[in-house]
Motif scaffolding. Structure first.
Motif, PDB file in Angstrom:
ATOM      1  N   LEU A  29       0.835  -1.200   0.000  1.00 43.54           N
ATOM      2  CA  LEU A  29       0.000   0.000   0.000  1.00 43.54           C
ATOM      3  C   LEU A  29       0.870   1.251   0.000  1.00 43.54           C
ATOM      4  CD1 LEU A  29      -2.665   1.464   0.074  1.00 43.54           C
ATOM      5  CD2 LEU A  29      -2.730   1.146   2.558  1.00 43.54           C
ATOM      6  N   TYR A  56      -5.816  -1.784   2.356  1.00 48.26           N
ATOM      7  CA  TYR A  56      -5.430  -2.895   1.485  1.00 48.26           C
ATOM      8  C   TYR A  56      -5.260  -4.130   2.355  1.00 48.26           C
ATOM      9  CZ  TYR A  56      -1.712  -5.938  -0.378  1.00 48.26           C
ATOM     10  OH  TYR A  56      -0.946  -7.014  -0.725  1.00 48.26           O
ATOM     11  N   ARG A  58      -3.828  -7.915   2.368  1.00 50.05           N
ATOM     12  CA  ARG A  58      -3.093  -9.014   1.745  1.00 50.05           C
ATOM     13  C   ARG A  58      -3.717 -10.327   2.192  1.00 50.05           C
ATOM     14  NH1 ARG A  58       1.923  -9.016   4.112  1.00 50.05           N
ATOM     15  NH2 ARG A  58       1.636 -11.057   5.087  1.00 50.05           N
ATOM     16  N   ASP A  70      -4.038  -6.530   7.173  1.00 49.69           N
ATOM     17  CA  ASP A  70      -4.580  -5.242   6.758  1.00 49.69           C
ATOM     18  C   ASP A  70      -3.521  -4.151   6.840  1.00 49.69           C
ATOM     19  OD1 ASP A  70      -7.142  -6.330   6.392  1.00 49.69           O
ATOM     20  OD2 ASP A  70      -7.652  -6.022   8.504  1.00 49.69           O
ATOM     21  N   ASN A 240     -14.848  -3.298   4.791  1.00 49.18           N
ATOM     22  CA  ASN A 240     -13.876  -4.370   4.600  1.00 49.18           C
ATOM     23  C   ASN A 240     -14.272  -5.624   5.377  1.00 49.18           C
ATOM     24  OD1 ASN A 240     -11.061  -5.496   6.007  1.00 49.18           O
ATOM     25  ND2 ASN A 240     -10.894  -5.197   3.805  1.00 49.18           N
ATOM     26  N   LEU A 337      -9.232  -4.432  -1.429  1.00 45.71           N
ATOM     27  CA  LEU A 337      -8.877  -3.024  -1.453  1.00 45.71           C
ATOM     28  C   LEU A 337     -10.136  -2.198  -1.222  1.00 45.71           C
ATOM     29  CD1 LEU A 337      -6.509  -1.062  -1.961  1.00 45.71           C
ATOM     30  CD2 LEU A 337      -7.125  -1.089  -4.386  1.00 45.71           C
ATOM     31  N   ILE A 371      -1.647  -1.626  -7.022  1.00 41.80           N
ATOM     32  CA  ILE A 371      -1.648  -2.760  -6.098  1.00 41.80           C
ATOM     33  C   ILE A 371      -1.615  -4.071  -6.874  1.00 41.80           C
ATOM     34  CG2 ILE A 371      -3.015  -4.012  -4.391  1.00 41.80           C
ATOM     35  CD1 ILE A 371      -1.768  -1.640  -3.111  1.00 41.80           C
ATOM     36  N   GLU A 375       1.252  -6.863  -6.623  1.00 43.81           N
ATOM     37  CA  GLU A 375       0.914  -8.233  -6.219  1.00 43.81           C
ATOM     38  C   GLU A 375       1.503  -9.247  -7.202  1.00 43.81           C
ATOM     39  OE1 GLU A 375      -0.903 -10.040  -4.014  1.00 43.81           O
ATOM     40  OE2 GLU A 375      -1.809  -8.564  -2.683  1.00 43.81           O
TER      41      GLU A 375
END
Length: 382
Positions: A29, A56, A58, A70, A240, A337, A371, A375
């Motif tokens: 991020l 963001y 993962r 997070d 989220n 995200l 992002i 990744e």
């Protein structure tokens, strides 16, 4: 020989130690937000103006377990932003949950709201919520649920930082009594679903609950900040957490999950990821990125079939938001995200002068691409 053997042992020991020492995962991020791309820099260079918040997540899979990590940028539940249409994901999933508790109704039951001319099904309304973010579809499901049921259901699941208080883009937005639904049990028999009476909203006491310098009320300019204290409240961290429960229900205790049947869950996931063209909407008006702001919101590009975006967007009062789970089956990449920013440079609300096209959509689209590319690069290094 002894000297050579000694240095050989030292080299092997050093190599083993370096291999055993864990390498900290990079903060993708921070890397994305540090991009030199002008679409990112335009916002990052004026953070106070845009009230940016980003999370963001993962996702690491270890055997049968999923690990969420997070990464937050300026995410704070007490800093208010208007959630706009992002709240529609709540009416969709909780309508499914309520249907699951009723013997006489299901996804494909036909119904209409008293005083409404449209006969529809729950499946149609949920699909419209995600495909084109239909306000009336959301409001019909809110009549089915009521504000209190939404708020209590979320609280029971441990989702506390949220408050749904009103319908969207309608004159009776804050009406506390819902309108009854008339549902068809078969071709000739209908049933009347009684309305609910809900508690009126209590004003929110949050940072930034009053925004800007002025607003229009009908055609009159009011030279005071716009007051959002009675509006819906759905912060980024809650968005989220709701998305995690929808995409990965098995990662939560049963009392924290949404009570959906397998068929309902499959339907919801398809609706969240489907594109308008697959529902018969004109591609010229409802292009692939119409409700997929991350990666595609500033383009008319076709989203490749190996890329799925499960999300809900929102934009109103100059605030633009997306919360998404993005998965790429070709490159074996997945992440979550969520981001929101305020694009209202002149500080006047309800004047329809917002920078969605110039600032908001380009930022969210580029953030998603940054992002995504990071990744992929990280996956290739593993």
């Amino acid at each position: 020989m002894g000297r050579r053997f000694f240095f050989h042992i030292i080299a092997i020991t050093t190599l083993l130690f370096s291999c055993a020492t864990p390498i900290e995962d990079p903060d993708l991020l921070s890397m994305a937000l540090a991009s030199d791309n002008s679409k990112i820099r335009n916002v990052m260079d004026s953070l106070a103006q845009y009230e940016l918040q980003v999370r963001y997540t993962r996702i690491d899979r270890i055997k049968d377990s999923i690990i969420f990590t997070d990464y937050n940028f300026q995410v704070k539940d007490s800093n208010y932003f208007y959630p706009a249409s992002t709240v529609k994901i709540l009416t969709a999933v909780l309508a499914l949950e309520k249907l699951n508790e009723m013997d006489s109704l299901d996804l494909y039951t036909q119904f209409y709201v008293e005083g409404d001319s449209l006969e529809t099904t729950f499946a149609n309304e949920i699909s419209k919520i995600f495909a084109v973010s239909d306000n009336e579809a959301n409001n019909r499901l809110l009549e089915f649920l009521g504000q209190d049921r939404i708020n209590h259901s979320l609280k029971d699941k441990g989702i506390a930082a949220v408050r749904i208080s009103h319908r969207l883009s309608t004159e009776n937005a804050f009406e506390v009594t819902t309108r009854p639904l008339i549902a068809y049990l078969n071709d000739t028999t209908t049933t009347w679903l009684k309305p609910s009476v809900n508690k009126p909203p209590v004003p929110l006491a949050l940072n930034g609950i009053k925004k800007g310098t002025a607003y229009y009320e009908e055609n009159t300019l009011i030279n005071e900040p716009f007051d959002f204290s009675l509006k819906n409240y759905y912060p980024l961290s809650t968005q989220n957490e709701v998305l995690k429960r929808i995409i990965f229900p098995e990662q939560f205790p049963k009392n924290e999950r949404f009570n959906l049947s397998p068929d309902q869950h499959s339907f919801l996931l398809k609706a969240m990821s489907d594109l308008p063209k697959n529902m018969g909407y004109d591609e010229m008006d409802y292009y692939d990125g119409y409700c997929k702001f991350f990666m595609f919101g500033d383009t008319r590009d076709t989203i490749p079939k190996y890329l799925k975006i499960y999300n809900k967007v929102g934009n109103a009062y100059g605030t633009i938001t997306d919360c998404a789970y993005i998965t790429d089956s070709k490159n074996d990449v997945e992440f979550m995200l969520a981001a929101t920013l305020l694009t209202n440079k002149n500080g006047v609300f309800n004047d329809n002068t917002y920078e969605y096209e110039d600032i908001g959509l380009p930022f969210l689209a580029q953030l998603g691409r940054e992002i995504y590319n990071l990744e992929i690069a990280q996956k290739q290094r593993q």
